[in-house]
Design a protein around this motif. Structure first.
Motif, PDB file in Angstrom:
ATOM      1  N   MET A 118       0.828  -1.211   0.000  1.00 28.59           N
ATOM      2  CA  MET A 118       0.000   0.000   0.000  1.00 28.59           C
ATOM      3  C   MET A 118       0.860   1.257   0.000  1.00 28.59           C
ATOM      4  O   MET A 118       0.514   2.262  -0.630  1.00 28.59           O
ATOM      5  CB  MET A 118      -0.954  -0.017   1.201  1.00 28.59           C
ATOM      6  CG  MET A 118      -2.059  -1.045   1.093  1.00 28.59           C
ATOM      7  SD  MET A 118      -3.232  -0.960   2.489  1.00 28.59           S
ATOM      8  CE  MET A 118      -4.502  -2.104   1.923  1.00 28.59           C
ATOM      9  N   ARG A 119       1.979   1.198   0.688  1.00 33.98           N
ATOM     10  CA  ARG A 119       2.897   2.346   0.688  1.00 33.98           C
ATOM     11  C   ARG A 119       3.472   2.544  -0.720  1.00 33.98           C
ATOM     12  O   ARG A 119       3.603   3.679  -1.188  1.00 33.98           O
ATOM     13  CB  ARG A 119       4.010   2.108   1.711  1.00 33.98           C
ATOM     14  CG  ARG A 119       4.827   3.349   2.025  1.00 33.98           C
ATOM     15  CD  ARG A 119       5.628   3.182   3.302  1.00 33.98           C
ATOM     16  NE  ARG A 119       6.448   1.998   3.289  1.00 33.98           N
ATOM     17  CZ  ARG A 119       6.268   0.955   4.125  1.00 33.98           C
ATOM     18  NH1 ARG A 119       5.305   0.980   5.024  1.00 33.98           N
ATOM     19  NH2 ARG A 119       7.053  -0.091   4.054  1.00 33.98           N
ATOM     20  N   LYS A 120       3.773   1.464  -1.382  1.00 32.17           N
ATOM     21  CA  LYS A 120       4.275   1.527  -2.759  1.00 32.17           C
ATOM     22  C   LYS A 120       3.229   2.142  -3.681  1.00 32.17           C
ATOM     23  O   LYS A 120       3.550   2.925  -4.587  1.00 32.17           O
ATOM     24  CB  LYS A 120       4.634   0.108  -3.229  1.00 32.17           C
ATOM     25  CG  LYS A 120       5.141   0.008  -4.646  1.00 32.17           C
ATOM     26  CD  LYS A 120       5.433  -1.449  -4.991  1.00 32.17           C
ATOM     27  CE  LYS A 120       5.834  -1.611  -6.445  1.00 32.17           C
ATOM     28  NZ  LYS A 120       6.060  -3.048  -6.776  1.00 32.17           N
ATOM     29  N   GLN A 121       1.962   1.814  -3.454  1.00 33.44           N
ATOM     30  CA  GLN A 121       0.863   2.357  -4.254  1.00 33.44           C
ATOM     31  C   GLN A 121       0.533   3.796  -3.874  1.00 33.44           C
ATOM     32  O   GLN A 121      -0.132   4.502  -4.623  1.00 33.44           O
ATOM     33  CB  GLN A 121      -0.412   1.521  -4.017  1.00 33.44           C
ATOM     34  CG  GLN A 121      -0.315   0.071  -4.421  1.00 33.44           C
ATOM     35  CD  GLN A 121      -1.480  -0.759  -3.883  1.00 33.44           C
ATOM     36  OE1 GLN A 121      -1.540  -1.949  -4.113  1.00 33.44           O
ATOM     37  NE2 GLN A 121      -2.398  -0.142  -3.136  1.00 33.44           N
ATOM     38  N   ASN A 122       0.982   4.192  -2.678  1.00 35.62           N
ATOM     39  CA  ASN A 122       0.582   5.470  -2.076  1.00 35.62           C
ATOM     40  C   ASN A 122      -0.935   5.541  -1.910  1.00 35.62           C
ATOM     41  O   ASN A 122      -1.556   6.603  -2.005  1.00 35.62           O
ATOM     42  CB  ASN A 122       1.070   6.660  -2.899  1.00 35.62           C
ATOM     43  CG  ASN A 122       1.003   7.965  -2.100  1.00 35.62           C
ATOM     44  OD1 ASN A 122       1.262   7.984  -0.901  1.00 35.62           O
ATOM     45  ND2 ASN A 122       0.641   9.049  -2.768  1.00 35.62           N
ATOM     46  N   SER A 123      -1.526   4.395  -1.630  1.00 32.39           N
ATOM     47  CA  SER A 123      -2.975   4.332  -1.416  1.00 32.39           C
ATOM     48  C   SER A 123      -3.321   2.990  -0.774  1.00 32.39           C
ATOM     49  O   SER A 123      -2.587   2.014  -0.893  1.00 32.39           O
ATOM     50  CB  SER A 123      -3.744   4.476  -2.726  1.00 32.39           C
ATOM     51  OG  SER A 123      -3.523   3.356  -3.557  1.00 32.39           O
ATOM     52  N   GLY A 124      -4.462   2.971  -0.128  1.00 33.78           N
ATOM     53  CA  GLY A 124      -4.930   1.736   0.481  1.00 33.78           C
ATOM     54  C   GLY A 124      -5.820   2.043   1.668  1.00 33.78           C
ATOM     55  O   GLY A 124      -5.761   3.123   2.257  1.00 33.78           O
ATOM     56  N   LEU A 125      -6.652   1.075   2.015  1.00 38.99           N
ATOM     57  CA  LEU A 125      -7.565   1.208   3.147  1.00 38.99           C
ATOM     58  C   LEU A 125      -7.558  -0.092   3.934  1.00 38.99           C
ATOM     59  O   LEU A 125      -7.660  -1.183   3.350  1.00 38.99           O
ATOM     60  CB  LEU A 125      -8.987   1.513   2.650  1.00 38.99           C
ATOM     61  CG  LEU A 125     -10.107   1.459   3.693  1.00 38.99           C
ATOM     62  CD1 LEU A 125      -9.941   2.559   4.743  1.00 38.99           C
ATOM     63  CD2 LEU A 125     -11.476   1.576   3.015  1.00 38.99           C
ATOM     64  N   ILE A 126      -7.422   0.025   5.250  1.00 41.21           N
ATOM     65  CA  ILE A 126      -7.526  -1.125   6.139  1.00 41.21           C
ATOM     66  C   ILE A 126      -8.691  -0.873   7.088  1.00 41.21           C
ATOM     67  O   ILE A 126      -8.729   0.157   7.771  1.00 41.21           O
ATOM     68  CB  ILE A 126      -6.234  -1.350   6.945  1.00 41.21           C
ATOM     69  CG1 ILE A 126      -5.056  -1.633   6.005  1.00 41.21           C
ATOM     70  CG2 ILE A 126      -6.413  -2.513   7.934  1.00 41.21           C
ATOM     71  CD1 ILE A 126      -3.705  -1.721   6.726  1.00 41.21           C
ATOM     72  N   ILE A 127      -9.630  -1.799   7.115  1.00 44.30           N
ATOM     73  CA  ILE A 127     -10.762  -1.723   8.038  1.00 44.30           C
ATOM     74  C   ILE A 127     -10.633  -2.883   9.019  1.00 44.30           C
ATOM     75  O   ILE A 127     -10.681  -4.049   8.616  1.00 44.30           O
ATOM     76  CB  ILE A 127     -12.112  -1.803   7.300  1.00 44.30           C
ATOM     77  CG1 ILE A 127     -12.241  -0.675   6.270  1.00 44.30           C
ATOM     78  CG2 ILE A 127     -13.266  -1.750   8.307  1.00 44.30           C
ATOM     79  CD1 ILE A 127     -13.502  -0.767   5.425  1.00 44.30           C
ATOM     80  N   ASN A 128     -10.470  -2.554  10.278  1.00 45.93           N
ATOM     81  CA  ASN A 128     -10.398  -3.584  11.314  1.00 45.93           C
ATOM     82  C   ASN A 128     -11.783  -3.791  11.910  1.00 45.93           C
ATOM     83  O   ASN A 128     -12.368  -2.864  12.480  1.00 45.93           O
ATOM     84  CB  ASN A 128      -9.414  -3.174  12.409  1.00 45.93           C
ATOM     85  CG  ASN A 128      -7.972  -3.224  11.933  1.00 45.93           C
ATOM     86  OD1 ASN A 128      -7.618  -4.053  11.099  1.00 45.93           O
ATOM     87  ND2 ASN A 128      -7.137  -2.348  12.461  1.00 45.93           N
ATOM     88  N   ILE A 129     -12.308  -4.995  11.784  1.00 42.20           N
ATOM     89  CA  ILE A 129     -13.610  -5.317  12.354  1.00 42.20           C
ATOM     90  C   ILE A 129     -13.394  -5.675  13.828  1.00 42.20           C
ATOM     91  O   ILE A 129     -12.777  -6.685  14.146  1.00 42.20           O
ATOM     92  CB  ILE A 129     -14.294  -6.482  11.612  1.00 42.20           C
ATOM     93  CG1 ILE A 129     -14.410  -6.176  10.117  1.00 42.20           C
ATOM     94  CG2 ILE A 129     -15.668  -6.761  12.228  1.00 42.20           C
ATOM     95  CD1 ILE A 129     -15.287  -4.997   9.768  1.00 42.20           C
ATOM     96  N   THR A 130     -13.882  -4.829  14.706  1.00 40.35           N
ATOM     97  CA  THR A 130     -13.698  -5.050  16.140  1.00 40.35           C
ATOM     98  C   THR A 130     -15.036  -5.496  16.738  1.00 40.35           C
ATOM     99  O   THR A 130     -15.635  -6.429  16.255  1.00 40.35           O
ATOM    100  CB  THR A 130     -13.136  -3.783  16.802  1.00 40.35           C
ATOM    101  OG1 THR A 130     -14.041  -2.686  16.578  1.00 40.35           O
ATOM    102  CG2 THR A 130     -11.780  -3.426  16.216  1.00 40.35           C
ATOM    103  N   SER A 131     -15.509  -4.812  17.762  1.00 41.50           N
ATOM    104  CA  SER A 131     -16.783  -5.177  18.372  1.00 41.50           C
ATOM    105  C   SER A 131     -17.188  -4.110  19.374  1.00 41.50           C
ATOM    106  O   SER A 131     -16.328  -3.519  20.046  1.00 41.50           O
ATOM    107  CB  SER A 131     -16.665  -6.528  19.091  1.00 41.50           C
ATOM    108  OG  SER A 131     -17.842  -6.817  19.819  1.00 41.50           O
ATOM    109  N   ILE A 132     -18.482  -3.875  19.484  1.00 40.83           N
ATOM    110  CA  ILE A 132     -18.961  -2.995  20.553  1.00 40.83           C
ATOM    111  C   ILE A 132     -18.563  -3.555  21.910  1.00 40.83           C
ATOM    112  O   ILE A 132     -18.334  -2.815  22.863  1.00 40.83           O
ATOM    113  CB  ILE A 132     -20.487  -2.800  20.420  1.00 40.83           C
ATOM    114  CG1 ILE A 132     -20.776  -1.844  19.243  1.00 40.83           C
ATOM    115  CG2 ILE A 132     -21.098  -2.256  21.711  1.00 40.83           C
ATOM    116  CD1 ILE A 132     -22.242  -1.566  18.988  1.00 40.83           C
ATOM    117  N   ALA A 133     -18.412  -4.879  21.988  1.00 40.59           N
ATOM    118  CA  ALA A 133     -17.956  -5.516  23.233  1.00 40.59           C
ATOM    119  C   ALA A 133     -16.554  -5.070  23.615  1.00 40.59           C
ATOM    120  O   ALA A 133     -16.152  -5.201  24.777  1.00 40.59           O
ATOM    121  CB  ALA A 133     -18.002  -7.034  23.099  1.00 40.59           C
TER     122      ALA A 133
END
Length: 269
Positions: A118-133
């Motif tokens: 992603m750094r090489k692309q200079n773009s990217g998105l990471i979504i971490n699925i966590t929890s209300i818990a």
């Protein structure tokens, strides 16, 4: 316009599968991961690849193949996770370690593996699925809450460390949704000779009912799509019932002991 490439860990079932189906319907090219492809010989919703988030060799092999094939990776959704219930005192250490290896170390392993691309692309998105818990210590779900809460905090730090590389990172915390998570969750045995037997058995029934009565998982998928189409994602997102989201507001404004009493009443403890 180039078709964007999305990788969803734990994409073979539950919330991950719903996310994959929804994003594919929106025109994304979706890859889901599973630890064992042999368990899904007839899976055809989208392409599955074999990857174990606990194993860096497995991650490197799968990502190398994916990048070689597609040339890039636009979105990583860290969804793979496992549940656990039980009195902290009586939960086996090996099971605690397994949960953290999957729910916390797994997303770290994946982020560390995709960041160079992603750094090489200079773009990217990471979504971490966590929890209300992960926003509160829940009785007999303390290990699970801790693993998801730790991931929330890690994401806050990682956002700041990667802000100069064109990479966006965020958390999405679901509440209870009607999936098969209860079937795969580790339950510490409710032994009749345990001092926790009565209260744990009562709480376990309530926890399982929450999942059975949970909302449609497609709501999580729709939120993921919204985040992916947001120019500057927030640090934290929540998706769940109004009461679950309101519980987070109460935690911020109520004295700790009063909030604790509300939780005790909720779990009939």
């Amino acid at each position: 316009m180039r078709q964007k490439i999305v990788l969803i860990t734990g994409g073979s079932s539950g919330i991950g599968r719903y996310i994959g189906l929804h994003l594919q319907s929106k025109g994304y090219k979706v890859f889901g991961t599973t630890r064992n492809l042999e368990n899904y010989p007839e899976f055809s919703d989208f392409q599955l690849i074999e990857l174990d988030v606990r194993d860096n060799t497995s991650i490197a092999r799968a990502l190398n193949d994916l990048i070689a094939s597609e040339g890039c990776l636009d979105v990583l959704i860290n969804n793979a996770g496992i549940g656990i219930t039980g009195p902290i005192e009586e939960t086996p250490e090996a099971e605690i370690k397994k949960v953290f290896d999957t729910n916390f170390h797994g997303p770290i392993n994946m982020a560390r593996a995709v960041l160079p691309q992603m750094r090489k692309q200079n773009s990217g998105l990471i979504i971490n699925i966590t929890s209300i818990a992960g926003y509160m210590g829940l009785p007999y779900r303390g290990i699970y809450s801790a693993s998801k809460g730790a991931l929330e905090l890690l994401t806050e730090a990682l956002r700041m460390e990667t802000k100069d590389f064109g990479i966006k990172i965020t958390n999405l915390a679901p509440g209870d949704f009607a999936t098969n998570i209860a079937a795969g969750r580790y339950h510490a045995p409710a032994n009749s000779d345990s001092p926790y037997y009565k209260s744990y058995s009562k709480s376990l029934a309530i926890i399982d009912d929450h999942v059975k009565e949970g909302q449609d998982p497609v709501k999580v998928a729709e939120m993921v799509f919204r985040i992916m189409n947001t120019k500057n994602p927030k640090v934290h997102y929540k998706v769940g019932s109004p009461m679950q989201k309101f519980s987070l507001v109460l935690k911020k404004i109520l004295p700790d002991k009063l909030y604790e009493r509300l939780l005790l009443n909720h779990y009939k403890l």
